[in-house]
Write a protein that holds these residues in place. Structure first.
Motif, PDB file in Angstrom:
ATOM      1  N   GLY A 221     -28.399   9.002  73.407  1.00 31.87           N
ATOM      2  CA  GLY A 221     -29.472   9.911  73.014  1.00 31.87           C
ATOM      3  C   GLY A 221     -30.399  10.283  74.139  1.00 31.87           C
ATOM      4  N   GLY A 222     -29.997   9.981  75.373  1.00 29.70           N
ATOM      5  CA  GLY A 222     -30.811  10.380  76.515  1.00 29.70           C
ATOM      6  C   GLY A 222     -31.612   9.242  77.106  1.00 29.70           C
ATOM      7  N   SER A 223     -32.634   9.602  77.866  1.00 31.99           N
ATOM      8  CA  SER A 223     -33.357   8.620  78.678  1.00 31.99           C
ATOM      9  C   SER A 223     -34.523   7.972  77.946  1.00 31.99           C
ATOM     10  CB  SER A 223     -33.868   9.289  79.959  1.00 31.99           C
ATOM     11  OG  SER A 223     -34.864  10.247  79.670  1.00 31.99           O
ATOM     12  N   TRP A 224     -34.697   8.247  76.651  1.00 32.02           N
ATOM     13  CA  TRP A 224     -35.775   7.597  75.922  1.00 32.02           C
ATOM     14  C   TRP A 224     -35.597   6.088  75.909  1.00 32.02           C
ATOM     15  CZ3 TRP A 224     -35.326   4.419  71.681  1.00 32.02           C
ATOM     16  CH2 TRP A 224     -34.071   4.378  71.076  1.00 32.02           C
ATOM     17  N   LEU A 225     -34.319   5.642  75.899  1.00 28.68           N
ATOM     18  CA  LEU A 225     -34.051   4.210  75.888  1.00 28.68           C
ATOM     19  C   LEU A 225     -34.452   3.578  77.221  1.00 28.68           C
ATOM     20  CD1 LEU A 225     -32.947   2.059  74.018  1.00 28.68           C
ATOM     21  CD2 LEU A 225     -30.674   2.455  74.954  1.00 28.68           C
ATOM     22  N   THR A 226     -34.302   4.328  78.310  1.00 29.50           N
ATOM     23  CA  THR A 226     -34.774   3.851  79.610  1.00 29.50           C
ATOM     24  C   THR A 226     -36.281   3.638  79.573  1.00 29.50           C
ATOM     25  OG1 THR A 226     -33.000   5.076  80.716  1.00 29.50           O
ATOM     26  CG2 THR A 226     -34.870   4.386  82.062  1.00 29.50           C
ATOM     27  N   ALA A 227     -36.994   4.613  79.019  1.00 28.88           N
ATOM     28  CA  ALA A 227     -38.448   4.497  78.920  1.00 28.88           C
ATOM     29  C   ALA A 227     -38.852   3.315  78.043  1.00 28.88           C
ATOM     30  CB  ALA A 227     -39.034   5.796  78.366  1.00 28.88           C
ATOM     31  N   LEU A 228     -38.149   3.121  76.924  1.00 24.52           N
ATOM     32  CA  LEU A 228     -38.450   1.993  76.041  1.00 24.52           C
ATOM     33  C   LEU A 228     -38.236   0.666  76.759  1.00 24.52           C
ATOM     34  CD1 LEU A 228     -39.052   0.690  73.287  1.00 24.52           C
ATOM     35  CD2 LEU A 228     -36.628   0.997  72.707  1.00 24.52           C
ATOM     36  N   THR A 229     -37.121   0.548  77.491  1.00 26.27           N
ATOM     37  CA  THR A 229     -36.837  -0.693  78.216  1.00 26.27           C
ATOM     38  C   THR A 229     -37.913  -0.979  79.254  1.00 26.27           C
ATOM     39  OG1 THR A 229     -34.467  -0.273  77.917  1.00 26.27           O
ATOM     40  CG2 THR A 229     -35.095  -1.917  79.559  1.00 26.27           C
ATOM     41  N   LYS A 468     -44.584  10.727  72.901  1.00 28.30           N
ATOM     42  CA  LYS A 468     -45.719  11.163  72.086  1.00 28.30           C
ATOM     43  C   LYS A 468     -45.992  10.234  70.913  1.00 28.30           C
ATOM     44  CE  LYS A 468     -47.553  15.179  69.593  1.00 28.30           C
ATOM     45  NZ  LYS A 468     -48.825  15.149  70.363  1.00 28.30           N
ATOM     46  N   PHE A 469     -44.938   9.785  70.256  1.00 26.40           N
ATOM     47  CA  PHE A 469     -45.135   9.079  68.992  1.00 26.40           C
ATOM     48  C   PHE A 469     -44.943   7.562  69.068  1.00 26.40           C
ATOM     49  CE2 PHE A 469     -43.652  13.385  67.746  1.00 26.40           C
ATOM     50  CZ  PHE A 469     -44.814  13.807  67.108  1.00 26.40           C
ATOM     51  N   VAL A 470     -44.164   7.065  70.018  1.00 28.98           N
ATOM     52  CA  VAL A 470     -43.817   5.639  70.025  1.00 28.98           C
ATOM     53  C   VAL A 470     -44.383   4.915  71.239  1.00 28.98           C
ATOM     54  CG1 VAL A 470     -41.925   3.970  69.958  1.00 28.98           C
ATOM     55  CG2 VAL A 470     -41.692   6.155  68.761  1.00 28.98           C
ATOM     56  N   GLN A 471     -44.294   5.528  72.411  1.00 27.51           N
ATOM     57  CA  GLN A 471     -44.658   4.840  73.645  1.00 27.51           C
ATOM     58  C   GLN A 471     -46.072   4.249  73.630  1.00 27.51           C
ATOM     59  OE1 GLN A 471     -45.043   7.075  77.499  1.00 27.51           O
ATOM     60  NE2 GLN A 471     -43.317   5.755  78.104  1.00 27.51           N
TER      61      GLN A 471
END
Length: 739
Positions: A221-229, A468-471
């Protein structure tokens, strides 16, 4: 009855029982010794990560610049490699700078063995430097800041070698390859030849049925998982996740072969295994900004070759700005950076070979048939061949006329012509290629390009939604202490800790292993149970490989179908019927500069003397062969050296390029001007012509089209019928020319 008095009846059964007993004793001993190696691995890991600057370099190093002390501090450092006592360094030769990859592992892999990149460069007489890093990034550290620091490091190397015959040759391994290419595009004046080993530069490229790693970004699903990690790491990304990605590419090796090889050869494999594991287990961290740049701009965005990366000062990264020769190492056996990802950036940047020449670039590539990703810059076999040959012949690369070449290697033997002119055990040739040769390796269709473009857009949308919503919530919840605990609990770290001496269950292993070594009883090589063990191992490998192949096929099918959906593509703003073109047009500014340079070169066709005339003629005749052989260059070196030619390598390179472009722009006019450049003294003309014959025949007899062209040159030199004449007068001798 005592066991020593027990006798088995003779026959096949007794032999089988004896073999079974022998095997069980051997297997039991091997099991204990294997566990002891795992214990040593765990202790080694704990000792390694406790160091301030852990590395696996096999050479002494002298710190030159600590990046932490710069105005914009980074966790990188420049060190000088101290040569062994038996290695002689020529301080007038260009220095080599090896930049290590920061891809989750610690530094030092470029100097991991004596037959490493550093080792072969020093054996060729070059001073060597190493750019490595510490495990923890500095606060605020970014990829751009690292690039500026590495520019200062290379400036320092240049200042330490003012008499060197050329700018530093810089080697970028794996992830360091794209970093070096970015820096060379921004600061082209700092670099001599670039050697890019196993480095991804065209991230979407590949062929169906292979190299599934390029689908990972879309499937996640893209780089959002990188940001979450990174957020779960309190602003740091744990490099162990990158290492795990590599391991997931080859589960049979990760889960079985690597350990089984040690178990089955426990008496001989321990040191080699432990040496490699010291590097493989030395995980490092990256700042969130660093890894987000890498994933968004490179792996998912594919913006490097497209010229869409922009620095904070507005300067754009354009690989066409690089003026140094670029040498690319890749392999068909590399499932991390396949040849398409290593080479297809050339197709993105240039329409044809003439456009490569228009930018003044020289690109040389070599494709290994089978070596894996790490083997490109770790394997002794590759180092002894490709790296050794390029290190010995780096000046050959630097004076090659602009264009695209493939480096090929032929073993030097008794039948090799002028074998003494070859530097090593192989004869290196640079053979002219076209972009069709790269296209023939396979690549993406327009449909594939649309799929990856759709995955990029989905990544951007998902990342924006996460930010916007989770980070904000994740950042508030995670503390540095929680992040450290999560890193320590990573499965790759736990596998080292679990078998270390800190585990009380391992306390008796060392003493048991010591006793076994004093009474080691290995099974005979013809033991049938050993053969059965090997067969079982092959079955396990086959099962794991089959599972991997099935998973990869499923992943590819999912990616192609999901992102190939016309509905999805239209929803994210991509025309499902479009034909994407990655090729970039030449900018009006560069075209204007090119036209001015063409006019200047044409106006100089009639200028020069014997040196220019001889080199122009040599290029004209030699180009008929379509390749450059190291023996021919060495013969030319000897002509220049024996007769005291006072030209630096950079001056000679400039002269070669000028004469090459004159022939390319107006061959008939350039040849017609040769008689005007020649001296009246016929002995000097004969000497120049004789030297040309010597260089041209260094690798093979002058026949066919080359012979026809040489005959034409003889006429231009006024030597019809005298082509075999020789003289002791140097063809490029400045004193003879002045007279």
């Amino acid at each position: 009855m005592a066991m020593e008095n027990l006798k088995l009846p003779d026959g096949p059964l007794s032999g089988l029982v004896a073999s079974a007993v022998e095997y069980m004793v051997d297997a039991g001993q091997r099991s204990v010794l294997f566990l002891d190696i795992m214990r040593r691995r765990g202790d080694q890991y704990r000792e390694h990560v406790a160091q301030t600057a852990p590395h696996v370099l096999q050479y002494a190093a002298e710190l030159i610049t600590d990046g932490r002390t710069l105005d914009e501090p980074v966790n990188y450092a420049l060190v000088r490699i101290v040569p062994p006592k038996d290695v002689e360094i020529d301080m007038k030769r260009r220095p080599f700078v090896v930049v290590d990859p920061r891809a989750g592992h610690g530094p030092g892999i470029g100097g991991f063995k004596a037959d490493s990149e550093i080792g072969v460069a020093m054996n060729a007489g070059h001073p060597c430097y190493f750019i490595g890093f510490l495990p923890e990034p500095m606060p605020g550290q970014t990829i751009e800041r690292i690039a500026r620091a590495e520019a200062k490091f290379i400036e320092t190397v240049i200042s330490r070698h003012p008499d060197a015959d050329g700018k530093p040759c810089v080697i970028g391994n794996c992830q360091a390859g794209w970093a070096v290419m970015i820096l060379a595009s921004l600061r082209p004046e700092l670099f001599g030849p670039l050697i890019i080993a196993g480095a991804p530069l065209a991230y979407w490229a590949g062929v169906h049925g292979k190299y599934p790693m390029r689908y990972s970004g879309g499937l996640l699903g893209g780089s959002w998982l990188t940001a979450l990690t990174s957020d779960l790491g309190a602003g740091k990304f744990d490099g162990a996740w990158l290492v795990q990605n590599f391991e997931n590419q080859n589960p049979s090796n990760t889960l079985w072969t690597k350990q089984y090889n040690v178990y089955s050869k426990v008496d001989t494999e321990a040191e080699r295994y432990l040496d490699f594991e010291r590097w493989w287990g030395g995980h490092v961290n990256l700042n969130a900004e660093e890894i987000q740049f890498i994933v968004d701009e490179l792996f998912i965005g594919n913006n490097l070759a497209a010229g869409r990366i922009e620095m904070s000062d507005g300067q754009k990264v354009d690989l066409r700005n690089i003026r140094s020769p670029i040498v690319v190492f890749c392999s068909k056996g590399d499932n991390v950076t396949p040849p398409q990802q290593a080479l297809d950036w050339i197709l993105d940047c240039y329409a044809d070979v003439n456009e490569i020449r228009a930018y003044g670039q020289t690109i040389v590539y070599t494709v290994h048939e089978s070596i894996g990703h790490l083997g490109i810059f770790v394997s002794g076999g590759v180092a002894k061949k490709e790296h050794a040959e390029f290190s010995s012949n780096i000046d050959l690369i630097d004076v090659l006329p602009p264009g695209l070449y493939e480096a090929t290697f032929e073993a030097r033997g008794d039948e090799t012509i002028n074998a003494d002119l070859a530097a090593g055990q192989w004869v290196m040739r640079c053979e002219a290629r076209t972009l069709d040769d790269i296209r023939a390796m396979g690549g993406n269709s327009p449909e594939d390009e649309r799929r990856f473009a759709a995955a990029k857009r989905i990544s951007e949308l998902n990342l924006a939604a996460y930010q916007k919503f989770v980070q904000p919530w994740v950042k508030r919840m995670v503390t540095p202490q929680m992040a450290d605990l999560a890193r320590n609990m990573h499965p790759l770290r736990l596998q080292y800790e679990a078998f270390s001496s800190q585990n009380p269950w391992m306390s008796g292993i060392k003493s048991a292993a010591d006793r076994i070594e004093d009474n080691r009883r290995p099974a005979s090589k013809d033991n049938p149970f050993l053969a059965f063990q090997e067969q079982m191992s092959k079955q396990i490998v086959h099962a794991l490989d089959s599972w991997r192949d099935a998973q990869e096929a499923l992943s590819e099918t999912m990616f192609l179908n999901v992102y190939g959906s016309p509905v999805l593509q239209a929803a994210v703003g991509i025309d499902p019927n479009s034909v994407p073109s990655r090729l970039r047009e030449m900018s009006p500014e560069h075209r204007a500069l090119l036209e001015a340079r063409i006019a200047e070169l044409k106006s100089h066709i009639g200028q020069g003397g014997l040196r220019e005339a001889a080199l122009r003629a040599l290029l004209y005749v030699g180009s008929a062969r379509g390749m450059v052989d190291e023996r021919s260059i060495e013969a030319l070196r000897q002509v220049r050296r024996d007769h005291g030619v006072r030209m630096t390598l950079s001056e000679f390179k400039l002269l070669v390029r000028e004469q090459f472009f004159m022939l390319l722009l107006d061959r008939d006019g350039a040849l017609a001007a040769i008689p005007k450049l020649l001296p009246d003294d016929m002995s000097q003309r004969r000497a120049a012509f004789a030297a040309m014959r010597e260089v041209l025949s260094a690798s093979e007899d002058v026949t066919g089209e080359r012979a026809n062209r040489l005959e034409r040159v003889a006429g231009l030199f006024g030597l019809d019928g005298e082509g075999e004449s020789t003289s002791n007068v140097a063809p490029f001798d400045s004193k003879a020319r002045a007279s």
